[in-house]
Write a protein that holds these residues in place. Structure first.
Motif, PDB file in Angstrom:
ATOM      1  N   GLY A 144      37.291  43.869  40.337  1.00 24.66           N
ATOM      2  CA  GLY A 144      37.421  43.937  38.503  1.00 24.66           C
ATOM      3  C   GLY A 144      37.136  42.207  38.875  1.00 24.66           C
ATOM      4  O   GLY A 144      36.697  41.775  37.176  1.00 24.66           O
ATOM      5  N   ALA A 145      37.132  41.472  39.344  1.00 27.26           N
ATOM      6  CA  ALA A 145      36.355  39.914  39.481  1.00 27.26           C
ATOM      7  C   ALA A 145      35.041  39.983  39.145  1.00 27.26           C
ATOM      8  O   ALA A 145      34.198  39.168  38.063  1.00 27.26           O
ATOM      9  N   ASP A 146      34.381  40.269  39.220  1.00 31.03           N
ATOM     10  CA  ASP A 146      32.909  41.069  39.483  1.00 31.03           C
ATOM     11  C   ASP A 146      33.034  41.329  37.932  1.00 31.03           C
ATOM     12  O   ASP A 146      31.836  40.684  37.298  1.00 31.03           O
ATOM     13  N   LEU A 147      33.432  42.166  37.223  1.00 31.86           N
ATOM     14  CA  LEU A 147      33.532  42.705  36.392  1.00 31.86           C
ATOM     15  C   LEU A 147      33.575  41.487  34.922  1.00 31.86           C
ATOM     16  O   LEU A 147      33.129  41.197  33.999  1.00 31.86           O
ATOM     17  N   ARG A 148      34.903  40.299  35.516  1.00 26.95           N
ATOM     18  CA  ARG A 148      35.465  39.163  34.681  1.00 26.95           C
ATOM     19  C   ARG A 148      33.916  37.899  34.560  1.00 26.95           C
ATOM     20  O   ARG A 148      33.531  38.251  33.433  1.00 26.95           O
ATOM     21  N   ALA A 163      30.996  38.372  34.973  1.00 26.79           N
ATOM     22  CA  ALA A 163      29.707  39.359  33.875  1.00 26.79           C
ATOM     23  C   ALA A 163      30.196  39.489  32.901  1.00 26.79           C
ATOM     24  O   ALA A 163      29.325  39.382  32.272  1.00 26.79           O
ATOM     25  N   LEU A 164      31.697  39.811  32.029  1.00 28.63           N
ATOM     26  CA  LEU A 164      31.381  39.303  30.879  1.00 28.63           C
ATOM     27  C   LEU A 164      32.136  38.011  30.335  1.00 28.63           C
ATOM     28  O   LEU A 164      32.390  37.961  28.629  1.00 28.63           O
ATOM     29  N   ALA A 165      31.729  36.871  30.905  1.00 34.59           N
ATOM     30  CA  ALA A 165      32.787  35.999  31.070  1.00 34.59           C
ATOM     31  C   ALA A 165      31.918  35.537  29.523  1.00 34.59           C
ATOM     32  O   ALA A 165      32.584  34.971  28.636  1.00 34.59           O
ATOM     33  N   ASP A 166      30.506  35.102  29.750  1.00 33.04           N
ATOM     34  CA  ASP A 166      29.837  34.831  28.360  1.00 33.04           C
ATOM     35  C   ASP A 166      29.202  35.824  27.364  1.00 33.04           C
ATOM     36  O   ASP A 166      28.440  35.178  26.355  1.00 33.04           O
ATOM     37  N   ILE A 167      30.033  37.015  27.565  1.00 33.48           N
ATOM     38  CA  ILE A 167      29.772  38.097  26.446  1.00 33.48           C
ATOM     39  C   ILE A 167      30.462  37.719  25.307  1.00 33.48           C
ATOM     40  O   ILE A 167      32.448  37.643  25.537  1.00 33.48           O
ATOM     41  N   PRO A 168      30.513  37.711  23.830  1.00 32.99           N
ATOM     42  CA  PRO A 168      31.586  37.513  22.921  1.00 32.99           C
ATOM     43  C   PRO A 168      32.159  38.460  22.469  1.00 32.99           C
ATOM     44  O   PRO A 168      31.910  39.552  22.508  1.00 32.99           O
TER      45      PRO A 168
END
Length: 86
Positions: free
Chosen positions: A46-50, A52-57
């Motif tokens: 889940g940390a990998d997903l977070r 990866a999505l951190a910079d997506i609005p």
């Protein structure tokens, strides 16, 4: 790190997978040239997903409507004689 020929890898594929599952990385060669490096798969979290999505609005307010419209376009129309047909 172990090296083996493509022929050796093909003949002992199960053993190759066992070694990789135990953490080993293997270089596969053809005509003495390296063609592949095979290693253990990276486990995703889940940390990998977070990350990866951190910079997506965040989705805008129309996002839910857009998804509903897309799903509706995939659903068969009621009364369609093809639905349920073999």
């Amino acid at each position: 790190m172990r090296t083996m020929t493509a022929t050796e890898a093909a003949r002992n594929f199960s053993g190759l997978l066992d070694a990789i599952e135990c953490g080993e990385t293997v270089i596969i060669t053809r005509h003495n040239d390296p063609v592949a490096e095979i290693g253990p798969a990276r486990r995703r979290t889940g940390a990998d997903l977070r990350t990866a999505l951190a910079d997506i609005p965040a989705p805008d307010e129309r996002f839910e409507d857009d998804i509903a419209a897309a799903v509706a376009s995939l659903e068969p129309e009621r009364g369609d004689p093809k639905v349920g047909a073999p």
